[in-house]
Design a protein around this motif. Structure first.
Motif, PDB file in Angstrom:
ATOM      1  N   GLY A   1      -0.949   8.450   6.091  1.00 14.15           N
ATOM      2  CA  GLY A   1      -2.150   7.932   5.458  1.00 14.15           C
ATOM      3  C   GLY A   1      -2.935   9.020   4.788  1.00 14.15           C
ATOM      4  O   GLY A   1      -3.966   8.767   4.190  1.00 14.15           O
ATOM      5  N   GLU A   2      -2.496  10.309   4.870  1.00 17.08           N
ATOM      6  CA  GLU A   2      -3.203  11.407   4.246  1.00 17.08           C
ATOM      7  C   GLU A   2      -2.225  12.234   3.437  1.00 17.08           C
ATOM      8  O   GLU A   2      -1.111  12.493   3.852  1.00 17.08           O
TER       9      GLU A   2
ATOM     10  N   SER B   1       1.054   5.631   3.839  1.00 16.39           N
ATOM     11  CA  SER B   1       1.485   6.871   4.469  1.00 16.39           C
ATOM     12  C   SER B   1       1.575   7.990   3.440  1.00 16.39           C
ATOM     13  O   SER B   1       2.097   7.797   2.343  1.00 16.39           O
ATOM     14  N   GLY B   2       1.078   9.154   3.824  1.00 15.44           N
ATOM     15  CA  GLY B   2       1.205  10.314   2.968  1.00 15.44           C
ATOM     16  C   GLY B   2       2.578  10.955   3.061  1.00 15.44           C
ATOM     17  O   GLY B   2       2.909  11.826   2.258  1.00 15.44           O
ATOM     18  N   LYS B   3       3.391  10.520   4.004  1.00 13.14           N
ATOM     19  CA  LYS B   3       4.720  11.102   4.174  1.00 13.14           C
ATOM     20  C   LYS B   3       5.753  10.457   3.257  1.00 13.14           C
ATOM     21  O   LYS B   3       6.569  11.134   2.649  1.00 13.14           O
ATOM     22  N   ASP B   4       5.722   9.125   3.188  1.00 14.03           N
ATOM     23  CA  ASP B   4       6.739   8.447   2.386  1.00 14.03           C
ATOM     24  C   ASP B   4       6.167   7.329   1.516  1.00 14.03           C
ATOM     25  O   ASP B   4       6.922   6.611   0.859  1.00 14.03           O
ATOM     26  N   GLY B   5       4.846   7.174   1.498  1.00 13.68           N
ATOM     27  CA  GLY B   5       4.232   6.151   0.670  1.00 13.68           C
ATOM     28  C   GLY B   5       4.353   4.738   1.220  1.00 13.68           C
ATOM     29  O   GLY B   5       3.968   3.775   0.550  1.00 13.68           O
TER      30      GLY B   5
ATOM     31  N   LEU C   1      -4.751   5.377  -0.851  1.00 17.48           N
ATOM     32  CA  LEU C   1      -5.144   3.969  -0.844  1.00 17.48           C
ATOM     33  C   LEU C   1      -4.373   3.264  -1.956  1.00 17.48           C
ATOM     34  O   LEU C   1      -4.042   3.866  -2.971  1.00 17.48           O
ATOM     35  N   ARG C   2      -4.102   1.986  -1.769  1.00 19.37           N
ATOM     36  CA  ARG C   2      -3.468   1.203  -2.833  1.00 19.37           C
ATOM     37  C   ARG C   2      -4.308  -0.036  -3.100  1.00 19.37           C
ATOM     38  O   ARG C   2      -4.684  -0.758  -2.165  1.00 19.37           O
TER      39      ARG C   2
ATOM     40  N   THR D   1       0.731  -6.837  -9.166  1.00 21.39           N
ATOM     41  CA  THR D   1       0.841  -5.412  -9.449  1.00 21.39           C
ATOM     42  C   THR D   1      -0.147  -4.640  -8.578  1.00 21.39           C
ATOM     43  O   THR D   1      -1.013  -5.220  -7.921  1.00 21.39           O
ATOM     44  N   SER D   2      -0.023  -3.320  -8.571  1.00 19.96           N
ATOM     45  CA  SER D   2      -0.908  -2.495  -7.758  1.00 19.96           C
ATOM     46  C   SER D   2      -0.952  -1.088  -8.338  1.00 19.96           C
ATOM     47  O   SER D   2      -0.166  -0.735  -9.217  1.00 19.96           O
ATOM     48  N   PHE D   3      -1.870  -0.281  -7.840  1.00 24.03           N
ATOM     49  CA  PHE D   3      -1.913   1.126  -8.213  1.00 24.03           C
ATOM     50  C   PHE D   3      -2.522   1.920  -7.064  1.00 24.03           C
ATOM     51  O   PHE D   3      -3.256   1.396  -6.234  1.00 24.03           O
ATOM     52  N   ARG D   4      -2.211   3.200  -7.044  1.00 25.29           N
ATOM     53  CA  ARG D   4      -2.655   4.080  -5.961  1.00 25.29           C
ATOM     54  C   ARG D   4      -3.910   4.851  -6.351  1.00 25.29           C
ATOM     55  O   ARG D   4      -4.087   5.246  -7.499  1.00 25.29           O
TER      56      ARG D   4
END
Length: 258
Positions: A29-30, A165-169, A210-211, A218-221
């Motif tokens: 998450g970071e 997740s900041g590790k794998d999205g 965050l997404r 659709t989405s964006f980060r």
């Protein structure tokens, strides 16, 4: 933008990544945001000198002084029914043609061939999203955007906000319906100051991924830095917005057993 390996113009990206590494392993998450750098061809007289830089282009385009990046992880291929009016055309492809001294200008694209038509996307303002080669390109920088609402044409279009997740999205969990609504209401009125202004205030810390999920699927980060209370999209948050994000983050992580 583009990320040019080993080139000075993109050292700020590497510095962010190295600073995060120095702070130890990042929690899920970071994470630190990604950015890009620059690149072009050098001409001496009538002879073009080969570009010796090793360049990793990010799939971008620029028209009407607005820079867009391909939203590759939050959209799908666009159908003909989604195409609006023509808003521009590619006049120069940087990949295999440009080097590190290139100055971005209207009509530039990283990978799109010359002549590729750029369309508005039905349902969105072209300042936020356009379509080229059946792909959605989303605003990265708009010098005319005074607020985040001017930058992001998402008012009334958001389904939810989630933590990644900041590790794998991968997704960790969603904000509550009420928190998602309040997040957008707090976000859109913020002054848009641009990434450069935000970067000057960011301390070495991991960002929070965050997404934002829209109603069309659709989405964006977005990446948020708690200490600076800032978004890499180019805005500083309110205290209430920071409190909202951190509270939802803790609730989501606790529910996920983290």
């Amino acid at each position: 933008m583009r990320w040019v390996k080993r080139m000075g113009q993109t050292l700020f990206v590497l510095l962010i990544m190295l600073a995060a590494a120095g702070c130890g392993a990042m929690e899920q998450g970071e994470v630190n945001p990604y950015s890009q750098g620059d690149a072009p061809e050098s001409v001496s007289g009538n002879k073009a000198e080969p570009c010796k830089a090793i360049i990793d282009w990010v799939d971008f385009l620029m028209i009407n002084n607005i820079k867009y990046d391909h939203n590759y992880d939050g959209t799908k291929e666009v159908t003909a029914e989604q195409l609006g009016d023509k808003v521009g055309e590619v006049s120069y492809m940087l990949n295999e043609h440009a080097c590190t001294d290139h100055v971005e200008k209207n009509g530039d694209a990283a990978f799109l061939p010359i002549g590729t038509v750029i369309y508005a996307m039905k349902g969105y303002k072209p300042e936020f999203r356009v379509v080229a080669d059946n792909k959605i390109y989303e605003v990265r920088d708009n010098p005319n955007a005074a607020t985040m609402g001017d930058l992001l044409d998402i008012n009334g279009r958001v389904e939810k906000v989630s933590l990644e997740s900041g590790k794998d999205g991968s997704p960790i969990g969603d904000f509550s319906e009420e928190a998602s609504y309040e997040f957008i209401q707090e976000l859109l009125p913020l002054s848009h100051v641009g990434f450069d202004a935000v970067y000057k205030k960011i301390k070495p810390e991991a960002g929070i991924f965050l997404r934002v999920h829209l109603q069309d699927g659709t989405s964006f980060r977005m990446v948020f830095y708690p200490k600076a209370n800032a978004f890499t999209d180019g805005a500083f948050g309110t205290e209430r917005l920071k409190e909202l994000i951190m509270t939802q983050r803790e609730l989501i992580k606790a529910a996920a057993g983290m």
